[in-house]
Design an enzyme around this catalytic site. Sequence first.
Site, PDB file in Angstrom:
ATOM      1  N   GLY A  19       0.790  -1.283  -0.002  1.00  0.00           N
ATOM      2  CA  GLY A  19       0.009   0.018   0.007  1.00  0.00           C
ATOM      3  C   GLY A  19       0.728   1.275   0.042  1.00  0.00           C
ATOM      4  N   LYS A  72     -17.036 -15.271  -8.622  1.00  0.00           N
ATOM      5  CA  LYS A  72     -16.343 -14.002  -8.890  1.00  0.00           C
ATOM      6  C   LYS A  72     -17.283 -12.950  -8.938  1.00  0.00           C
ATOM      7  CE  LYS A  72     -13.457 -11.388 -12.025  1.00  0.00           C
ATOM      8  NZ  LYS A  72     -12.081 -11.339 -12.858  1.00  0.00           N
ATOM      9  N   MET A  97      -4.511  -7.576  -6.720  1.00  0.00           N
ATOM     10  CA  MET A  97      -3.778  -8.662  -7.502  1.00  0.00           C
ATOM     11  C   MET A  97      -4.855  -9.510  -8.129  1.00  0.00           C
ATOM     12  SD  MET A  97      -0.649  -8.004  -7.247  1.00  0.00           S
ATOM     13  CE  MET A  97       0.072  -9.307  -7.874  1.00  0.00           C
ATOM     14  N   ARG A  98      -6.018  -8.950  -8.648  1.00  0.00           N
ATOM     15  CA  ARG A  98      -7.048  -9.622  -9.355  1.00  0.00           C
ATOM     16  C   ARG A  98      -7.492  -8.873 -10.407  1.00  0.00           C
ATOM     17  NH1 ARG A  98      -9.286 -13.882  -6.194  1.00  0.00           N
ATOM     18  NH2 ARG A  98      -8.134 -13.754  -4.124  1.00  0.00           N
ATOM     19  N   ASN A 114      -5.478   1.925 -12.901  1.00  0.00           N
ATOM     20  CA  ASN A 114      -4.654   1.108 -12.349  1.00  0.00           C
ATOM     21  C   ASN A 114      -3.087   1.540 -12.429  1.00  0.00           C
ATOM     22  OD1 ASN A 114      -3.674  -1.602 -11.131  1.00  0.00           O
ATOM     23  ND2 ASN A 114      -3.000  -2.148 -13.336  1.00  0.00           N
ATOM     24  N   HIS A 116       0.786   0.334 -13.036  1.00  0.00           N
ATOM     25  CA  HIS A 116       1.629  -0.794 -13.549  1.00  0.00           C
ATOM     26  C   HIS A 116       3.249  -0.310 -13.321  1.00  0.00           C
ATOM     27  CE1 HIS A 116       2.784  -4.663 -15.161  1.00  0.00           C
ATOM     28  NE2 HIS A 116       3.423  -3.935 -15.944  1.00  0.00           N
TER      29      HIS A 116
HETATM   30  C1  GRF Z   1       3.198  -1.335  -7.359  1.00  0.00           C
HETATM   31  O1  GRF Z   1       4.431  -1.355  -8.091  1.00  0.00           O
HETATM   32  C2  GRF Z   1       2.131  -1.090  -8.544  1.00  0.00           C
HETATM   33  O2  GRF Z   1       2.640  -0.627  -9.804  1.00  0.00           O
HETATM   34  C3  GRF Z   1       1.542  -2.552  -9.014  1.00  0.00           C
HETATM   35  O3  GRF Z   1       1.877  -3.190  -7.734  1.00  0.00           O
HETATM   36  C4  GRF Z   1       2.593  -2.464  -6.716  1.00  0.00           C
HETATM   37  C5  GRF Z   1       1.960  -2.069  -5.409  1.00  0.00           C
HETATM   38  O4  GRF Z   1       2.716  -1.545  -4.417  1.00  0.00           O
HETATM   39  N1  GRF Z   1       0.264  -2.660  -9.250  1.00  0.00           N
HETATM   40  P1  GRF Z   1       2.144  -0.676  -3.333  1.00  0.00           P
HETATM   41  O5  GRF Z   1       1.325  -1.917  -2.696  1.00  0.00           O
HETATM   42  O6  GRF Z   1       1.322   0.375  -3.794  1.00  0.00           O
HETATM   43  O7  GRF Z   1       3.430  -0.613  -2.410  1.00  0.00           O
END
Ligand code: GRF
Length: 213
Positions: A19, A72, A97-98, A114, A116
Amino acid sequence: MNLPLIKKLKIGVLASGSGTNLQAIIDACINNAIDAEVKIVISDVSTASALERAKKAQVPTAYHKRSSYPTKQAYEQAIIGDLKKHDVELVCLAGYMRLVGKDFLDAFPHRVINIHPALLPSFPGLDAQEQALEYGVKITGCTVHFVDEQTDNGPIILQAAVSIIEDDTVETLRQRILQEEHKIYPQTIQLFAEGRLTIEGRRVRIKTNPKSQ
Ligand code: GRF
């Protein structure tokens, strides 16, 4: 003197892990760096530090265990219910993570974003930093994008580049990319709050800031 009332964008954050992006968003809200407020943080992992961070900031939290729901759809309906209850206008996935489903996207059309840790469309999916190192690119970075039903695929809103240096490990690279993530995620939320984003096919247009003209 009457100060103008600034309407804050109500956001919900979904996170499965540490987070740090959530923290950057919360901090930007608290510091009035962005015109937004985090109304709820939802996780599918009961031990996620993201939930602790939210509680510390006195943001309401919810935990939904995927296996407690038969499908789901049922799982996502529970999450949609929480978000609607808090009048959420923008859903931010931050290390969630989904893959989100059609019902979810239909409940928040063009309102799910989102982040990435790579310059999409390069290195989608898991372990993006490792993929970049193994491929041997010299520049990678991070991307904030609208979410569609495919992994790391929707229209790109903002990106930031990060150079790979000779001694980089997955961890050092991950940390440098995170520093950029923590800037562009709040920036994107502010652009959304200001109504400056429009989607034209795959392309996201960013209107100029009327205040800077
Ligand atoms: C980040 O690197 C984000 O880009 C990816 O998951 C990670 C989450 O990190 N989707 P955090 O939980 O915000 O520290």
